[in-house]
Write a protein that holds these residues in place. Structure first.
Motif, PDB file in Angstrom:
ATOM      1  N   UNK A   9       0.839  -1.201   0.000  1.00  0.00           N
ATOM      2  CA  UNK A   9       0.000   0.000   0.000  1.00  0.00           C
ATOM      3  C   UNK A   9       0.871   1.247   0.000  1.00  0.00           C
ATOM      4  N   UNK A  10       1.711   1.374  -1.002  1.00  0.00           N
ATOM      5  CA  UNK A  10       2.559   2.554  -1.124  1.00  0.00           C
ATOM      6  C   UNK A  10       1.799   3.578  -1.948  1.00  0.00           C
ATOM      7  N   UNK A  11       1.245   4.565  -1.270  1.00  0.00           N
ATOM      8  CA  UNK A  11       0.357   5.510  -1.922  1.00  0.00           C
ATOM      9  C   UNK A  11       0.828   6.915  -1.616  1.00  0.00           C
ATOM     10  N   UNK A  12       0.912   7.746  -2.625  1.00  0.00           N
ATOM     11  CA  UNK A  12       1.237   9.152  -2.424  1.00  0.00           C
ATOM     12  C   UNK A  12       2.490   9.336  -1.610  1.00  0.00           C
ATOM     13  N   UNK A  13       2.387  10.061  -0.496  1.00  0.00           N
ATOM     14  CA  UNK A  13       3.524  10.362   0.360  1.00  0.00           C
ATOM     15  C   UNK A  13       3.812   9.301   1.398  1.00  0.00           C
ATOM     16  N   UNK A  14       3.103   8.176   1.367  1.00  0.00           N
ATOM     17  CA  UNK A  14       3.345   7.141   2.366  1.00  0.00           C
ATOM     18  C   UNK A  14       4.681   6.479   2.117  1.00  0.00           C
ATOM     19  N   UNK A  74     -11.037  12.990   0.954  1.00  0.00           N
ATOM     20  CA  UNK A  74     -11.076  11.839   0.051  1.00  0.00           C
ATOM     21  C   UNK A  74     -11.088  12.296  -1.412  1.00  0.00           C
ATOM     22  N   UNK A  75     -11.911  13.288  -1.736  1.00  0.00           N
ATOM     23  CA  UNK A  75     -11.972  13.746  -3.131  1.00  0.00           C
ATOM     24  C   UNK A  75     -10.734  14.558  -3.512  1.00  0.00           C
ATOM     25  N   UNK A  80      -4.533   6.346  -5.303  1.00  0.00           N
ATOM     26  CA  UNK A  80      -5.321   5.285  -4.696  1.00  0.00           C
ATOM     27  C   UNK A  80      -4.697   3.910  -4.900  1.00  0.00           C
ATOM     28  N   UNK A  81      -4.863   3.053  -3.922  1.00  0.00           N
ATOM     29  CA  UNK A  81      -4.506   1.632  -4.028  1.00  0.00           C
ATOM     30  C   UNK A  81      -5.671   0.826  -3.482  1.00  0.00           C
ATOM     31  N   UNK A 145      -9.689   0.415   0.284  1.00  0.00           N
ATOM     32  CA  UNK A 145      -9.231   1.442  -0.646  1.00  0.00           C
ATOM     33  C   UNK A 145      -8.412   2.398   0.198  1.00  0.00           C
ATOM     34  N   UNK A 146      -7.184   2.660  -0.248  1.00  0.00           N
ATOM     35  CA  UNK A 146      -6.264   3.526   0.475  1.00  0.00           C
ATOM     36  C   UNK A 146      -5.999   4.755  -0.384  1.00  0.00           C
TER      37      UNK A 146
END
Length: 148
Positions: A9-14, A74-75, A80-81, A145-146
């Motif tokens: 779950x590597x999403x955005x700035x994570x 959220x929007x 998204x993952x 959904x992440x």
């Protein structure tokens, strides 16, 4: 809890060092009980005079928010993952919420018992990145959904 999708779950700035599925691999102990991850109780180590190791630090700090605030974020966060996780010990949405909160440290913004869904928010401790998580109980575990 097993890996149904095998995705990180590597999403955005994570952080790429953190694997959301791994964090959920260990079932949360029942409320009021203790396990080998820490905290007293009558475990084998206690009986032998040893001490239990401290539990690992939670990867997120909770981000309290209401449903409307969550929806606006959220929007705005479109990265998204999607993850499907087999979790045979999850019998209800309350079990799922307890597991996610205990293993990740995120806050539940809303739990909808009728549809067996919950939304969570947290801030990654190492980067400060916002984590938005939608979880829905399925017949074999949960679908997530992440967004970040």
């Amino acid at each position: 809890l097993g890996r149904a999708s095998g995705q990180h779950a590597d999403v955005g700035g994570l952080s790429s060092d953190f694997d959301l599925l791994s964090a959920l691999d260990t079932p949360a102990p029942p409320a009021g009980s203790h396990d080998s991850r820490g905290g007293g109780g009558q475990g084998l180590d206690d009986l032998l005079g040893g001490s239990n190791p401290a539990p690992p630090p939670l990867p997120y700090d909770g981000s309290p928010m209401n449903t409307q605030e969550f929806g606006l974020k959220w929007v705005a966060h479109t990265m998204e993952a999607r993850l499907a996780v087999a979790m045979h010990s999850i019998g209800s949405i309350d079990d799922l919420v307890a597991r996610v909160q205990a293993q990740l440290g995120v806050d539940a913004a809303e739990v909808i018992a009728q549809t067996e869904e919950a939304i969570f928010a947290g801030t990654e401790k190492s980067t400060g990145a916002l984590l938005l998580l939608h979880g829905k109980k399925s017949h074999i575990g949960a679908d997530f959904i992440v967004r970040s």
